[in-house]
Design a protein around this motif. Structure first.
Motif, PDB file in Angstrom:
ATOM      1  N   ASN A   1       0.826  -1.205   0.000  1.00  0.00           N
ATOM      2  CA  ASN A   1       0.000   0.000   0.000  1.00  0.00           C
ATOM      3  C   ASN A   1       0.867   1.265   0.000  1.00  0.00           C
ATOM      4  O   ASN A   1       2.071   1.204   0.148  1.00  0.00           O
ATOM      5  N   GLY A   2       0.227   2.418  -0.182  1.00  0.00           N
ATOM      6  CA  GLY A   2       0.959   3.685  -0.184  1.00  0.00           C
ATOM      7  C   GLY A   2       1.633   3.922  -1.513  1.00  0.00           C
ATOM      8  O   GLY A   2       0.986   3.990  -2.558  1.00  0.00           O
TER       9      GLY A   2
ATOM     10  N   PRO B   1      -4.497   0.704  -1.674  1.00  0.00           N
ATOM     11  CA  PRO B   1      -4.383  -0.348  -0.669  1.00  0.00           C
ATOM     12  C   PRO B   1      -3.386  -1.369  -1.212  1.00  0.00           C
ATOM     13  O   PRO B   1      -2.935  -1.230  -2.355  1.00  0.00           O
ATOM     14  N   THR B   2      -3.056  -2.375  -0.483  1.00  0.00           N
ATOM     15  CA  THR B   2      -2.257  -3.469  -1.036  1.00  0.00           C
ATOM     16  C   THR B   2      -3.091  -4.095  -2.163  1.00  0.00           C
ATOM     17  O   THR B   2      -4.294  -4.284  -2.003  1.00  0.00           O
TER      18      THR B   2
ATOM     19  N   GLY C   1     -10.388  -1.943  -1.145  1.00  0.00           N
ATOM     20  CA  GLY C   1     -11.259  -3.084  -1.392  1.00  0.00           C
ATOM     21  C   GLY C   1     -11.505  -3.785  -0.072  1.00  0.00           C
ATOM     22  O   GLY C   1     -11.446  -3.155   0.992  1.00  0.00           O
ATOM     23  N   SER C   2     -11.733  -5.098  -0.111  1.00  0.00           N
ATOM     24  CA  SER C   2     -12.129  -5.771   1.128  1.00  0.00           C
ATOM     25  C   SER C   2     -11.157  -6.869   1.557  1.00  0.00           C
ATOM     26  O   SER C   2     -11.327  -7.486   2.604  1.00  0.00           O
ATOM     27  N   HIS C   3     -10.120  -7.112   0.722  1.00  0.00           N
ATOM     28  CA  HIS C   3      -9.233  -8.231   1.042  1.00  0.00           C
ATOM     29  C   HIS C   3      -8.194  -7.869   2.091  1.00  0.00           C
ATOM     30  O   HIS C   3      -7.747  -6.730   2.172  1.00  0.00           O
ATOM     31  N   SER C   4      -7.794  -8.867   2.873  1.00  0.00           N
ATOM     32  CA  SER C   4      -6.671  -8.657   3.796  1.00  0.00           C
ATOM     33  C   SER C   4      -5.395  -9.043   3.059  1.00  0.00           C
ATOM     34  O   SER C   4      -5.429  -9.770   2.059  1.00  0.00           O
ATOM     35  N   VAL C   5      -4.257  -8.558   3.564  1.00  0.00           N
ATOM     36  CA  VAL C   5      -2.975  -8.877   2.926  1.00  0.00           C
ATOM     37  C   VAL C   5      -2.748 -10.396   2.968  1.00  0.00           C
ATOM     38  O   VAL C   5      -2.307 -10.997   1.989  1.00  0.00           O
TER      39      VAL C   5
ATOM     40  N   SER D   1      -8.050  -6.097  -4.224  1.00  0.00           N
ATOM     41  CA  SER D   1      -7.650  -4.855  -3.565  1.00  0.00           C
ATOM     42  C   SER D   1      -7.837  -5.011  -2.068  1.00  0.00           C
ATOM     43  O   SER D   1      -8.862  -5.544  -1.620  1.00  0.00           O
ATOM     44  N   GLY D   2      -6.882  -4.517  -1.309  1.00  0.00           N
ATOM     45  CA  GLY D   2      -6.923  -4.673   0.146  1.00  0.00           C
ATOM     46  C   GLY D   2      -7.756  -3.607   0.825  1.00  0.00           C
ATOM     47  O   GLY D   2      -8.287  -2.692   0.188  1.00  0.00           O
ATOM     48  N   ASP D   3      -7.813  -3.732   2.165  1.00  0.00           N
ATOM     49  CA  ASP D   3      -8.623  -2.790   2.947  1.00  0.00           C
ATOM     50  C   ASP D   3      -7.739  -1.756   3.637  1.00  0.00           C
ATOM     51  O   ASP D   3      -8.140  -1.127   4.596  1.00  0.00           O
ATOM     52  N   ASP D   4      -6.487  -1.608   3.162  1.00  0.00           N
ATOM     53  CA  ASP D   4      -5.508  -0.802   3.902  1.00  0.00           C
ATOM     54  C   ASP D   4      -5.005   0.394   3.085  1.00  0.00           C
ATOM     55  O   ASP D   4      -3.801   0.631   2.995  1.00  0.00           O
ATOM     56  N   LEU D   5      -5.933   1.175   2.490  1.00  0.00           N
ATOM     57  CA  LEU D   5      -5.551   2.327   1.658  1.00  0.00           C
ATOM     58  C   LEU D   5      -4.648   3.303   2.406  1.00  0.00           C
ATOM     59  O   LEU D   5      -4.908   3.662   3.550  1.00  0.00           O
ATOM     60  N   GLU D   6      -3.598   3.741   1.720  1.00  0.00           N
ATOM     61  CA  GLU D   6      -2.684   4.733   2.293  1.00  0.00           C
ATOM     62  C   GLU D   6      -2.183   5.610   1.152  1.00  0.00           C
ATOM     63  O   GLU D   6      -2.006   5.115   0.045  1.00  0.00           O
TER      64      GLU D   6
END
Lengths: 443, 460
Positions: free
Chosen positions: B236-237, B448-449, B353-357, B423-428
């Motif tokens: 992410n980031g 996100p990741t 999104g909703s996925h975890s890494v 897409s992950g849930d960790d937007l940065e």
């Protein structure tokens, strides 16, 4: 207030405050245009000026600049520099002593260019565009086509009486073409620059840009593995440009260069000599003095494979109690750093075809992509590349979507052949085509 | 510049036949304090000042700039510009009256960096230096720099606009070099915000310095990955740089209007995997790439570029909007008065999104986890891109294994967009600087990741 008046004001105020200083001032005029589909879409006329100063007070340096030229802002600039000096650490640096410049004509200004106007540039642009479309029907678009002219006057002065000035000018014209065939798309980019109007031959400029796109159409990767690689003189110059900062004494002193401690040692193959030549006639970076008012003279960085010298400015030279090599570099709006004037790798007598045919199979790299995967500090090279697969000297097919992985300092020891030609880029770094024994390629 | 002078210059442009005439006045005060080798290396400050004048003949741009604000010189530049153009004819025009536009300042600035003592900045860079060096004895060099700038812009145009804004930005850059007997490796961190000196008050400089040092150490001991096509999980980031280069630039009207983009004519069409939504937002409060107004004086906005894989909007400036027949998005930007404005990105990111890494990792048998990206570039016409991975790991059977260095990602943007499958849930979002035809402008990139099913990874 014009630039000379502002420099008088600067000297007066610095004297009043009894300051040691050096300063650089620039005056620039530029005109240019961009053409798209037979029409000028952008025209530019520009004039800009600026003055930058370094003051040394109680052995501490402070920097400041202004583009607003008035008695008030010049004073503000000096006061800012003094204030900045107060938080700096001590330095042994002293400003350059005055000397007389050698009487040498470097041909960096050509009066003939004064008559180049926007109309001339426009007609040339139209001719280049027409030639490019006519050159090959695979050219579907010419998204960028620009022509320009620039003039620059630089003043370098200091509190020890140095007052040098130089003027230079140049013209350039280039384009980026887009070619398409069977779903494969390639861009070809070429710019020609110099100081004589006879460099503008529309058919040649167009032809080169078109070839750079069309020749790479329908390229494919090669299988991952180790390959002998020939870097074209243009890509070789790009590669060296990315790592020249390793030769800067300031980076060596700060542990940021793998060339630290290597003076007098073998750093490259025996037949490799790398030269800094500020006095090259009509060179892109030619000068008689550097931006700190020190004389700039020719020297060897590498001679016959042995590391001969680093490049110094006043500060890095003071640290080793030696003389600057005249590689102090600054724009008025930047701090002083180390820089290059003209860097040349000595040519040999081999033709490019000799390099390409010396191996059963090799890659001929003609394009390097972004350099973000290259580190000046580690020498690491990880870069996207395009070019051709060569077998027994014959071009087999174009190659793209590959990456090269190598280390610049190891590469210097693995150069097998050097060619006899530089690219025609109007560039400060001139490196001939190079054959490198073996490079990791991923495709 | 007073209104009367502005009127005369704008009027001169219209009288020379232009359809639109604009003055851009900029004064930027900047300051930078840097430390290297344990010493204050440079203390630097400056006054940038200049005026850009733009005439439009339909969409043909004529641009002049100078640092000289003398009215006669400015009017003579206008005339010189118009003269360069064939077929310009003199026009009689009515007097322009300006109406001062009030802007909605959504970016709170508390402390003017110019009024903050230099000793405060000195303390920051010294703390970063200590922290980086204390991380490990293999850290042989550290550098830190505190940068701030206050940019005042004033814009007048022939549509009667008169508007001004002030943009204060602060940035902190720290780098660390790790070395062993034969090699050295450098890594850096560079956070920044559209904010006053309070940015530094809230910044954990020790943490930044330590992160740079730890990455340099990690990469010093890292091996290489065998180069080939493989699934890649992009952290992410700053991982968002891949979208910025491969998709963002080709969505600027500056590329679209030259048909130099794979997305030309694709509005309303599916151009990416349906899981992908991407946004360019100039209005994130205090975001490094945020603005109140763009460099044509148009209010910034939040622009949805791609929604569930469908192309919704380009990013446009005045000329680009006319040429592509799309609405303006407040995306006109320029580094300084030296550049005519063109459409550029602001804060560009892929929506969460909703996925975890862990979820994404477990879907990979063999691939690369590109935790931290370096820079990259793209040819907008062909979509060909390349990026450096500054911190990468091999992923085997769903698990992160050893670190790898020197990996480069290459491919074609429009092809990759179809392959972003999770897409992950960790937007940065992370600060960066973007260079293009109107110079270097502050932008953020973010995501996100995400998981890309296949990219060519360069290695050994």
């Amino acid at each position: 207030m014009n630039i000379l008046e502002s420099l008088d004001e600067l000297k007066k105020e610095a004297q009043r405050q009894n300051l040691e200083f050096d300063a650089i001032a620039e005056e620039k005029f530029e005109t240019g245009l961009e053409l798209f589909k037979g029409k000028v879409i952008q025209t530019e006329v520009a004039s800009s000026t600026g003055v930058g100063i370094r003051v040394i007070k109680n052995k501490r340096c402070g920097f400041s600049f202004t583009e607003k030229l008035s008695a008030e802002t010049v004073k503000e600039m000096i006061n800012n520099a003094v204030e900045n000096a107060q938080v700096s650490d001590e330095t042994e640096l002293e400003t350059a002593s005055a000397f007389s410049l050698p009487e040498k004509e470097l041909e960096i200004y050509n009066e003939e260019l004064e008559k180049v106007d926007l109309n001339y540039l426009k007609n040339m642009a139209l001719e280049i565009e027409e030639n490019a479309y006519n050159e090959n029907s695979l050219i579907k678009n010419i998204p960028h086509l620009g022509m320009g002219k620039s003039f620059k006057k630089t003043y370098v002065l200091n509190s020890q009486g140095v007052f040098f000035e130089k003027k230079s000018n140049a013209i350039s014209g280039g384009l980026s073409v887009y070619a398409e065939k069977n779903g494969s798309a390639k861009s070809g980019y070429y710019v020609r620059g110099g100081r004589k109007t006879d460099i503008f031959i529309a058919s040649e400029i167009a032809k080169e840009a078109v070839a750079r796109a069309v020749d790479l159409l329908e390229a494919k990767p090669v299988k991952s593995g180790k390959y002998p690689v020939v870097f074209s003189n243009r890509t070789a110059s790009r590669l060296f440009s990315m790592f020249l900062s390793s030769f800067f004494a300031e980076n060596v002193q700060k542990g940021q260069s793998r060339l630290a401690g290597k003076l007098g040692q073998k750093t490259a193959v025996d037949n490799l000599s790398l030269i800094s030549d500020p006095h090259l006639i009509n060179g892109a970076g030619s000068t008689l003095f550097d931006d700190e008012g020190t004389i700039a003279e020719k020297l060897y960085l590498i001679k016959d494979g042995t590391l001969e010298s680093y490049l110094y400015n006043l500060e890095s030279a003071a640290k080793e109690n030696r003389k600057s090599t005249g590689h102090g570099k600054r724009g008025y709006a930047s701090q002083v750093s180390t820089g290059i004037w003209n860097i040349l790798l000595e040519k040999s007598d081999a033709f490019i075809d000799d390099l390409l045919s010396s191996k059963d199979k090799c890659l001929y790299i003609t394009e390097l992509e972004g350099g973000a995967g290259c580190s000046q500090v580690s020498g690491e090279i990880s870069i996207g590349a395009q070019g051709f697969l060569i077998e027994k000297g014959q071009k087999i097919r174009p190659v793209d979507e590959i990456t090269l992985s190598a280390n610049f300092f190891e590469l210097l020891l693995n150069i097998e052949m050097i060619s006899n030609s530089y690219s025609d880029d109007f560039s400060k770094v001139k490196i001939p085509d190079l054959l490198v024994q073996e490079i990791h390629v991923a495709g | 510049m007073n209104t009367n002078k502005a009127q005369n210059i704008i009027q001169a442009g219209l009288e020379a036949g232009a359809d639109f005439s604009e003055i851009f006045i900029e004064e930027t005060r900047s300051s930078s304090l840097s430390l290297k080798d344990g010493k204050v290396e440079t203390a630097f400050s400056g006054i940038s000042y200049g005026i850009g004048i733009r005439l439009l003949f339909n969409t043909e741009v004529l641009y002049a700039f100078t640092s000289n604000d003398d009215e006669e010189i400015l009017i003579s530049m206008v005339k010189e510009l118009a003269k360069s153009r064939e077929g310009s004819s003199l026009k009689t025009v009515h007097e322009i009256s300006f109406k001062e536009a009030l802007i909605d300042d959504i970016h709170l600035i508390r402390k003017d960096p110019a009024k903050t003592p230099l000793s405060n900045k000195l303390e920051l860079i010294k703390r970063a230096n200590i922290s980086a060096r204390e991380t490990d004895s293999k850290i042989v060099q550290a550098a830190a720099r505190a940068i701030d700038s206050v940019r005042h812009i004033k814009i007048f145009n022939s549509e009667g606009l008169s508007v001004s804004d002030s943009q204060t930005r602060c940035r902190f850059v720290v780098s660390a070099t790790a070395a062993n007997s034969s090699e050295r490796f450098e890594a850096s961190e560079s956070p920044g915000e559209l904010r006053g000196f309070e940015f530094f008050d809230h910044l954990n400089v020790e943490k930044c310095a330590r992160e740079a040092a730890e990455r340099a150490l990690l990469m010093l001991d890292a091996g290489y990955i065998e180069g080939k096509k493989m699934p890649v999980i992009l952290g992410n980031g700053f991982g968002g740089v891949i979208f910025h280069e491969a998709c963002g630039h080709p969505l600027e009207t500056e590329a679209i209007r030259r048909s130099a983009s794979p997305f030309t004519g694709k509005l309303g069409q599916k151009i990416a995997h349906e899981s992908l939504t991407a946004i360019d937002d100039g209005t994130i409060p205090n975001g490094w790439g945020s603005i109140n107004i763009d460099d044509e004086g148009y209010p910034a906005q939040k622009t949805i570029l791609i929604e569930n894989g469908i192309l919704k909007s380009y990013m446009s400036d005045k000329v680009g909007a006319i040429e592509t027949n799309t609405p303006r998005t407040g995306s006109a930007r320029r580094e300084s008065f030296r550049f005519a404005p063109v459409s550029r990105m602001r804060n560009t990111y892929i929506a969460a999104g909703s996925h975890s890494v862990d979820n994404m990792l477990s879907s990979v048998d063999f691939g690369l986890f590109a935790k931290k990206m370096g820079g990259g570039s793209v040819d907008p016409a062909t979509g060909e891109f390349n990026f450096a991975v500054s911190e990468g790991y091999i992923v085997k059977n769903g698990k992160i294994e050893k670190p790898v260095r020197g990996a480069t990602l290459i491919g074609k943007g429009h092809e990759i967009m179809q392959k972003i499958s999770m897409s992950g849930d960790d937007l940065e979002i992370t600060a960066g600087t973007c260079g293009a035809s109107s110079g270097w402008v502050p932008v953020t990139v973010g995501q996100p990741t995400i998981k890309v099913d296949e990219i060519l990874v360069g290695g050994r």
